[in-house]
Design a protein around this motif. Structure first.
Motif, PDB file in Angstrom:
ATOM      1  N   GLY A  16       0.768  -1.242   0.000  1.00 46.34           N
ATOM      2  CA  GLY A  16       0.000   0.000   0.000  1.00 46.34           C
ATOM      3  C   GLY A  16       0.796   1.286   0.000  1.00 46.34           C
ATOM      4  N   GLY A  17       2.124   1.193  -0.004  1.00 48.64           N
ATOM      5  CA  GLY A  17       2.917   2.411   0.116  1.00 48.64           C
ATOM      6  C   GLY A  17       3.261   3.103  -1.182  1.00 48.64           C
ATOM      7  N   ALA A  18       3.294   2.354  -2.279  1.00 48.73           N
ATOM      8  CA  ALA A  18       3.720   2.911  -3.565  1.00 48.73           C
ATOM      9  C   ALA A  18       2.738   2.483  -4.654  1.00 48.73           C
ATOM     10  CB  ALA A  18       5.142   2.447  -3.892  1.00 48.73           C
ATOM     11  N   GLY A  19       3.118   2.733  -5.903  1.00 50.58           N
ATOM     12  CA  GLY A  19       2.324   2.266  -7.030  1.00 50.58           C
ATOM     13  C   GLY A  19       0.897   2.777  -7.042  1.00 50.58           C
ATOM     14  N   LEU A 229       5.681  12.964   4.028  1.00 46.41           N
ATOM     15  CA  LEU A 229       6.877  12.415   4.677  1.00 46.41           C
ATOM     16  C   LEU A 229       6.857  12.695   6.175  1.00 46.41           C
ATOM     17  CD1 LEU A 229       9.623  13.394   2.078  1.00 46.41           C
ATOM     18  CD2 LEU A 229       9.216  11.067   2.899  1.00 46.41           C
ATOM     19  N   LEU A 230       6.510  13.911   6.529  1.00 44.80           N
ATOM     20  CA  LEU A 230       6.477  14.300   7.937  1.00 44.80           C
ATOM     21  C   LEU A 230       5.359  13.593   8.697  1.00 44.80           C
ATOM     22  CD1 LEU A 230       7.156  18.124   7.531  1.00 44.80           C
ATOM     23  CD2 LEU A 230       8.733  16.411   8.462  1.00 44.80           C
ATOM     24  N   ALA A 231       4.320  13.163   7.968  1.00 44.64           N
ATOM     25  CA  ALA A 231       3.163  12.512   8.600  1.00 44.64           C
ATOM     26  C   ALA A 231       3.231  10.988   8.515  1.00 44.64           C
ATOM     27  CB  ALA A 231       1.878  13.003   7.943  1.00 44.64           C
ATOM     28  N   ALA A 232       4.378  10.429   8.125  1.00 46.30           N
ATOM     29  CA  ALA A 232       4.506   8.971   7.976  1.00 46.30           C
ATOM     30  C   ALA A 232       4.093   8.254   9.260  1.00 46.30           C
ATOM     31  CB  ALA A 232       5.943   8.619   7.613  1.00 46.30           C
ATOM     32  N   PRO A 233       3.297   7.186   9.146  1.00 42.21           N
ATOM     33  CA  PRO A 233       2.790   6.498  10.343  1.00 42.21           C
ATOM     34  C   PRO A 233       3.805   5.605  11.042  1.00 42.21           C
ATOM     35  CG  PRO A 233       1.998   5.408   8.367  1.00 42.21           C
ATOM     36  CD  PRO A 233       2.697   6.659   7.905  1.00 42.21           C
ATOM     37  N   GLY A 234       4.956   5.377  10.421  1.00 37.49           N
ATOM     38  CA  GLY A 234       5.978   4.568  11.066  1.00 37.49           C
ATOM     39  C   GLY A 234       5.832   3.068  10.864  1.00 37.49           C
ATOM     40  N   PHE A 235       5.083   2.660   9.850  1.00 39.65           N
ATOM     41  CA  PHE A 235       4.849   1.238   9.605  1.00 39.65           C
ATOM     42  C   PHE A 235       6.060   0.572   8.956  1.00 39.65           C
ATOM     43  CE2 PHE A 235       0.103   2.368   8.937  1.00 39.65           C
ATOM     44  CZ  PHE A 235      -0.094   2.399  10.308  1.00 39.65           C
ATOM     45  N   GLY A 236       6.219  -0.722   9.200  1.00 38.50           N
ATOM     46  CA  GLY A 236       7.195  -1.528   8.492  1.00 38.50           C
ATOM     47  C   GLY A 236       8.584  -1.536   9.094  1.00 38.50           C
ATOM     48  N   GLY A 238      11.348  -1.673   7.062  1.00 40.17           N
ATOM     49  CA  GLY A 238      12.298  -1.104   6.109  1.00 40.17           C
ATOM     50  C   GLY A 238      11.952   0.317   5.737  1.00 40.17           C
ATOM     51  N   HIS A 239      11.824   0.572   4.423  1.00 42.32           N
ATOM     52  CA  HIS A 239      11.435   1.896   3.937  1.00 42.32           C
ATOM     53  C   HIS A 239       9.915   2.007   4.040  1.00 42.32           C
ATOM     54  CE1 HIS A 239      15.455   2.750   2.435  1.00 42.32           C
ATOM     55  NE2 HIS A 239      15.475   1.513   1.958  1.00 42.32           N
ATOM     56  N   GLY A 240       9.458   2.651   5.102  1.00 42.57           N
ATOM     57  CA  GLY A 240       8.029   2.703   5.385  1.00 42.57           C
ATOM     58  C   GLY A 240       7.263   3.643   4.478  1.00 42.57           C
ATOM     59  N   PRO A 241       5.925   3.536   4.495  1.00 40.49           N
ATOM     60  CA  PRO A 241       5.064   4.354   3.633  1.00 40.49           C
ATOM     61  C   PRO A 241       4.897   5.779   4.168  1.00 40.49           C
ATOM     62  CG  PRO A 241       3.717   2.979   5.030  1.00 40.49           C
ATOM     63  CD  PRO A 241       5.139   2.559   5.280  1.00 40.49           C
ATOM     64  N   LEU A 242       4.432   6.647   3.302  1.00 40.38           N
ATOM     65  CA  LEU A 242       4.145   8.029   3.678  1.00 40.38           C
ATOM     66  C   LEU A 242       2.779   8.115   4.362  1.00 40.38           C
ATOM     67  CD1 LEU A 242       5.183   9.898   0.386  1.00 40.38           C
ATOM     68  CD2 LEU A 242       6.631   8.969   2.196  1.00 40.38           C
ATOM     69  N   GLY A 243       2.515   9.279   4.935  1.00 44.82           N
ATOM     70  CA  GLY A 243       1.224   9.487   5.595  1.00 44.82           C
ATOM     71  C   GLY A 243       0.291  10.306   4.732  1.00 44.82           C
ATOM     72  N   HIS A 244      -0.148   9.744   3.616  1.00 48.04           N
ATOM     73  CA  HIS A 244      -1.016  10.469   2.696  1.00 48.04           C
ATOM     74  C   HIS A 244      -2.285  10.986   3.373  1.00 48.04           C
ATOM     75  CE1 HIS A 244       1.296   7.681   0.113  1.00 48.04           C
ATOM     76  NE2 HIS A 244       1.252   8.666  -0.782  1.00 48.04           N
ATOM     77  N   GLN A 245      -2.893  10.139   4.197  1.00 45.23           N
ATOM     78  CA  GLN A 245      -4.191  10.480   4.768  1.00 45.23           C
ATOM     79  C   GLN A 245      -4.108  11.618   5.773  1.00 45.23           C
ATOM     80  OE1 GLN A 245      -2.754   7.501   4.596  1.00 45.23           O
ATOM     81  NE2 GLN A 245      -4.205   5.862   4.171  1.00 45.23           N
ATOM     82  N   ALA A 246      -2.921  11.866   6.305  1.00 43.20           N
ATOM     83  CA  ALA A 246      -2.769  12.904   7.318  1.00 43.20           C
ATOM     84  C   ALA A 246      -2.569  14.289   6.713  1.00 43.20           C
ATOM     85  CB  ALA A 246      -1.588  12.572   8.241  1.00 43.20           C
ATOM     86  N   VAL A 247      -2.382  14.351   5.395  1.00 44.74           N
ATOM     87  CA  VAL A 247      -2.131  15.628   4.737  1.00 44.74           C
ATOM     88  C   VAL A 247      -3.449  16.337   4.508  1.00 44.74           C
ATOM     89  CG1 VAL A 247      -1.172  16.773   2.718  1.00 44.74           C
ATOM     90  CG2 VAL A 247      -0.068  14.719   3.622  1.00 44.74           C
ATOM     91  N   ARG A 248      -3.533  17.586   4.903  1.00 45.52           N
ATOM     92  CA  ARG A 248      -4.751  18.381   4.702  1.00 45.52           C
ATOM     93  C   ARG A 248      -4.427  19.608   3.855  1.00 45.52           C
ATOM     94  NH1 ARG A 248      -6.472  14.352   6.145  1.00 45.52           N
ATOM     95  NH2 ARG A 248      -7.905  13.843   7.846  1.00 45.52           N
TER      96      ARG A 248
END
Length: 248
Positions: A16-19, A229-236, A238-248
């Motif tokens: 769910g982090g890319a593509g 990037l600043l809102a990344a949830p900290g999952f994973g 390795g190279h974790g996903p971004l925090g798309h949902q937190a961006v307003r």
């Protein structure tokens, strides 16, 4: 206000982090309507890609035709393609479409896994010629021949600096016949960078679909990526996903 219709032609990321997944999140958060043509399935997580299965070129073409023929399209983002046959059929379907096209020439995942073979990379030429903007990172730009080769082809591109060394990230917008424009920002120290290229390219496509000029679309898309990037949830692990949902 009717949302811009954005078609993402790319691969699926099971984590769910890319593509496709990152594209849908980005397009939605920016107010667009996301549609997809899935070029490949990947089994991957934040540490790497374990398996890839490309779609058939006919299936990719059918997905594009379904979206264009019924919903319509205001802008297109192209990401991972999966095979040279898919690259060719995508170029055929997009030629003459008359909407902004953003091409992210995906070759290697953030984890280091190869996502395009030599034949697929060779097929990128036609897509770069069609694209409104191509968005290579440092190794991708080198593989495409560097600044000199891009200028010789007359290709508009955003040279992304996230993979370069240094305390600052410098992104360069190069448009044929125009002065180069650069954006510089402090590097965000984080391991959660999975999907940054996908997020940036789909954000640019969405903003172009809203009618913004290229330089404004790039500027706003960069800010969206930095916020995610600043809102990344900290999952994973390795190279974790971004925090798309937190961006307003």
């Amino acid at each position: 206000m009717t949302p811009p219709r954005i078609l993402s032609i790319a691969g699926s990321d099971s984590s769910g982090g890319a593509g496709i997944q990152a594209d849908i999140k980005t397009i939605t958060m920016l107010g667009g309507y996301a549609m997809t043509a899935i070029c490949a399935l990947t089994a991957q997580d934040t540490t790497g890609v374990s398996m890839v299965a490309a779609s058939s070129a006919a299936m990719v073409a059918a997905q594009i035709d379904a979206c264009v023929g019924d919903i319509g399209v205001d802008a297109v983002k192209i990401g991972m393609l999966g095979s040279p046959d898919i690259a060719e059929v995508v170029a055929e379907r997009l030629a003459g479409l008359g909407v902004p096209i953003v091409f992210d020439p995906v070759m290697i995942a953030t984890s280091g896994a190869a996502l395009a073979d030599a034949a697929t990379i060779a097929a990128f030429e036609r897509l770069m010629a069609l694209a409104t903007l191509t968005t290579p990172n440092v190794p991708e730009l080198a593989a495409l021949g560097g600044d000199a080769a891009m200028a010789r082809r007359g290709i508009a591109y955003l040279a992304k600096g996230g993979d370069a060394d240094g305390a600052e990230v410098i992104d360069r917008l190069v448009m044929p016949g125009e002065a180069e424009r650069c954006w510089t920002a402090p590097r965000i120290a984080t391991r959660h960078t999975h999907g940054t290229g996908c997020t940036l390219s789909s954000a640019i496509a969405t903003l172009l679909g809203m009618g913004l000029p290229i330089d404004e679309a790039v500027e706003d898309a960069r800010e969206f990526v930095r916020a995610a990037l600043l809102a990344a949830p900290g999952f994973g692990k390795g190279h974790g996903p971004l925090g798309h949902q937190a961006v307003r």
